[in-house]
Scaffold this motif. Sequence first.
Motif, PDB file in Angstrom:
ATOM      1  N   PRO A  50      46.702  23.952  37.632  1.00 34.50           N
ATOM      2  CA  PRO A  50      46.184  25.180  37.013  1.00 34.50           C
ATOM      3  C   PRO A  50      46.526  26.409  37.846  1.00 34.50           C
ATOM      4  CG  PRO A  50      44.400  23.880  37.967  1.00 34.50           C
ATOM      5  CD  PRO A  50      45.628  23.028  38.023  1.00 34.50           C
ATOM      6  N   SER A  51      46.986  27.452  37.194  1.00 29.67           N
ATOM      7  CA  SER A  51      47.346  28.687  37.889  1.00 29.67           C
ATOM      8  C   SER A  51      46.095  29.526  38.162  1.00 29.67           C
ATOM      9  CB  SER A  51      48.341  29.494  37.049  1.00 29.67           C
ATOM     10  OG  SER A  51      47.710  29.986  35.874  1.00 29.67           O
ATOM     11  N   TRP A  52      46.269  30.588  38.951  1.00 30.50           N
ATOM     12  CA  TRP A  52      45.137  31.453  39.259  1.00 30.50           C
ATOM     13  C   TRP A  52      44.593  32.106  37.996  1.00 30.50           C
ATOM     14  CZ3 TRP A  52      44.514  36.554  38.111  1.00 30.50           C
ATOM     15  CH2 TRP A  52      45.644  37.286  37.727  1.00 30.50           C
ATOM     16  N   VAL A  53      45.470  32.276  37.001  1.00 27.69           N
ATOM     17  CA  VAL A  53      45.044  32.861  35.731  1.00 27.69           C
ATOM     18  C   VAL A  53      43.991  31.989  35.063  1.00 27.69           C
ATOM     19  CG1 VAL A  53      45.825  33.488  33.400  1.00 27.69           C
ATOM     20  CG2 VAL A  53      47.217  34.100  35.389  1.00 27.69           C
ATOM     21  N   GLU A  54      44.225  30.687  35.046  1.00 30.85           N
ATOM     22  CA  GLU A  54      43.256  29.773  34.441  1.00 30.85           C
ATOM     23  C   GLU A  54      41.958  29.738  35.236  1.00 30.85           C
ATOM     24  OE1 GLU A  54      45.474  26.041  32.801  1.00 30.85           O
ATOM     25  OE2 GLU A  54      46.730  26.902  34.381  1.00 30.85           O
ATOM     26  N   TRP A  55      42.056  29.732  36.556  1.00 35.12           N
ATOM     27  CA  TRP A  55      40.850  29.786  37.386  1.00 35.12           C
ATOM     28  C   TRP A  55      40.056  31.051  37.096  1.00 35.12           C
ATOM     29  CZ3 TRP A  55      38.851  26.315  40.973  1.00 35.12           C
ATOM     30  CH2 TRP A  55      39.657  25.218  41.288  1.00 35.12           C
ATOM     31  N   ALA A  56      40.762  32.177  36.998  1.00 34.46           N
ATOM     32  CA  ALA A  56      40.094  33.461  36.783  1.00 34.46           C
ATOM     33  C   ALA A  56      39.379  33.501  35.441  1.00 34.46           C
ATOM     34  CB  ALA A  56      41.114  34.601  36.879  1.00 34.46           C
ATOM     35  N   ILE A  57      40.004  32.966  34.407  1.00 34.64           N
ATOM     36  CA  ILE A  57      39.376  32.955  33.076  1.00 34.64           C
ATOM     37  C   ILE A  57      38.124  32.092  33.081  1.00 34.64           C
ATOM     38  CG2 ILE A  57      39.673  32.214  30.685  1.00 34.64           C
ATOM     39  CD1 ILE A  57      42.608  32.990  30.899  1.00 34.64           C
ATOM     40  N   VAL A  58      38.212  30.897  33.651  1.00 32.31           N
ATOM     41  CA  VAL A  58      37.077  29.975  33.671  1.00 32.31           C
ATOM     42  C   VAL A  58      35.905  30.558  34.462  1.00 32.31           C
ATOM     43  CG1 VAL A  58      36.285  27.738  34.530  1.00 32.31           C
ATOM     44  CG2 VAL A  58      38.459  27.913  33.302  1.00 32.31           C
ATOM     45  N   PHE A  59      36.187  31.092  35.661  1.00 28.79           N
ATOM     46  CA  PHE A  59      35.106  31.654  36.460  1.00 28.79           C
ATOM     47  C   PHE A  59      34.619  32.990  35.901  1.00 28.79           C
ATOM     48  CE2 PHE A  59      36.540  28.561  39.593  1.00 28.79           C
ATOM     49  CZ  PHE A  59      35.324  28.121  40.092  1.00 28.79           C
ATOM     50  N   GLY A  60      35.496  33.697  35.196  1.00 30.30           N
ATOM     51  CA  GLY A  60      35.068  34.925  34.533  1.00 30.30           C
ATOM     52  C   GLY A  60      34.043  34.637  33.453  1.00 30.30           C
ATOM     53  N   LEU A  61      34.246  33.568  32.702  1.00 32.37           N
ATOM     54  CA  LEU A  61      33.278  33.176  31.673  1.00 32.37           C
ATOM     55  C   LEU A  61      31.955  32.744  32.297  1.00 32.37           C
ATOM     56  CD1 LEU A  61      35.696  31.171  29.356  1.00 32.37           C
ATOM     57  CD2 LEU A  61      34.561  33.326  28.784  1.00 32.37           C
ATOM     58  N   LEU A  62      32.017  31.985  33.403  1.00 31.88           N
ATOM     59  CA  LEU A  62      30.793  31.567  34.081  1.00 31.88           C
ATOM     60  C   LEU A  62      30.050  32.775  34.653  1.00 31.88           C
ATOM     61  CD1 LEU A  62      29.010  29.223  35.012  1.00 31.88           C
ATOM     62  CD2 LEU A  62      30.403  29.098  37.094  1.00 31.88           C
ATOM     63  N   ALA A  63      30.812  33.732  35.191  1.00 40.25           N
ATOM     64  CA  ALA A  63      30.191  34.951  35.698  1.00 40.25           C
ATOM     65  C   ALA A  63      29.522  35.726  34.567  1.00 40.25           C
ATOM     66  CB  ALA A  63      31.235  35.830  36.387  1.00 40.25           C
TER      67      ALA A  63
END
Length: 400
Positions: free
Chosen positions: A357-370
């Motif tokens: 997974p790229s940083w983009v996918e990490w950012a989207i997932v954690f953005g939703l959790l945030a």
Amino acid sequence: MGAEVPKIDFTKIEGKSYGYYVICAIWLAICIIGAYAYYLVWTRGEQVTGLSNHVPWGFGIAAVCYYIGASAGSLIVSALSGVFEKEEFKIFSRSAAFFAAAMIVAAMGAIFTDIGNPSNSINFLIHFNPTSVFSWNAFLYSSYFVVCFVYLLAQFEEKKFLTRCIAVFAVGWAVLVHSGTGGILGFIYSNDFYHSSLTPPMFIISAIASGLGLLIPTYILTFKWTRREYDPSLLWTLTKIMGAMVILLLYCFIVEGFEKGYMPASHEAFLRMITSPETPTVWVYWFGQIGLMLLALAIMLSPYRKTEKAMFVAGLLVAAAVFCERYILVVPGLSYPYEIFPGYEVVKPFHIVPYYPSWVEWAIVFGLLAGVYLAYCIGLKIFALLPEKAVKVEEVNKNE
């Protein structure tokens, strides 16, 4: 003396402190980063992610399964007082229901960001297919949010009988929602790595575990930062439930591991998954899924198990371990080849398609959790979600 009952007075938080605004600003900043990551996917395409034609489901779909599970688990915690008449848990009913509603929105957001073109999100309405588990799950997810909202509204109105009826219905709907999510993968007969009759019940067990794993640390921090008195023994009861779910999950992992390791079609792929370091999967499986659960279980069985720190750490470990379990559930079924022609020998050598997974996918997932926690912080200020005191008091018998 009568039975112990909680003395409940739900109130809002003031939300005027410097710390409150800092926390909200942090969550908002993570949300903005996630929104920017999704903008990159929308404008540049899926090449900014680690996905491919061979592995079209990855980190985002694992997050969908995770957020839906955490939502269902939170709603079940909320309904403990209404369904099972555990009045001591009524202190969690409002905040857990709100958390469940926010989590299902995050789950639908993960679906929305994964499908590519946003207009595709209404296809299930335009082209509803009654024989498709995807169409039914789209209906279940959207209606589940309505159920959470109505249940929360009934609690605000203090309608005891109505709240209990909706609580019973909500728990049943949560089980149905997560069974349907498990059915998406478990009913794929063409892929032996996905197909498993254990998947739907495992989804429900892991849903309760992940919901508690997120709620327990959240409650500890919330009561600490708002300086509200609470009884740690109430959280210890939730921790024991979480520990029971972890034990059940470990048992299911063993049974499913023997099943997939025994079946000729998935034997080699399963052995590669648990032994070969060619992809991150082996590390996620042993150190994430299995290791974190065993460590959390050890903490919950230790002499310090009833302390706030132990419950806090155990909850975080279980929450992380269930996400790893979701990752292992989704990705290996696509990364590892499966038998296309049963009974025939394939001359082409065994080939694994790596997925990172790229940083983009990490950012989207954690953005939703945030976004969930930002909504939670704002909700505490707008709505009366928390009790002024979360303690047990002995009810004096009026006849004495």
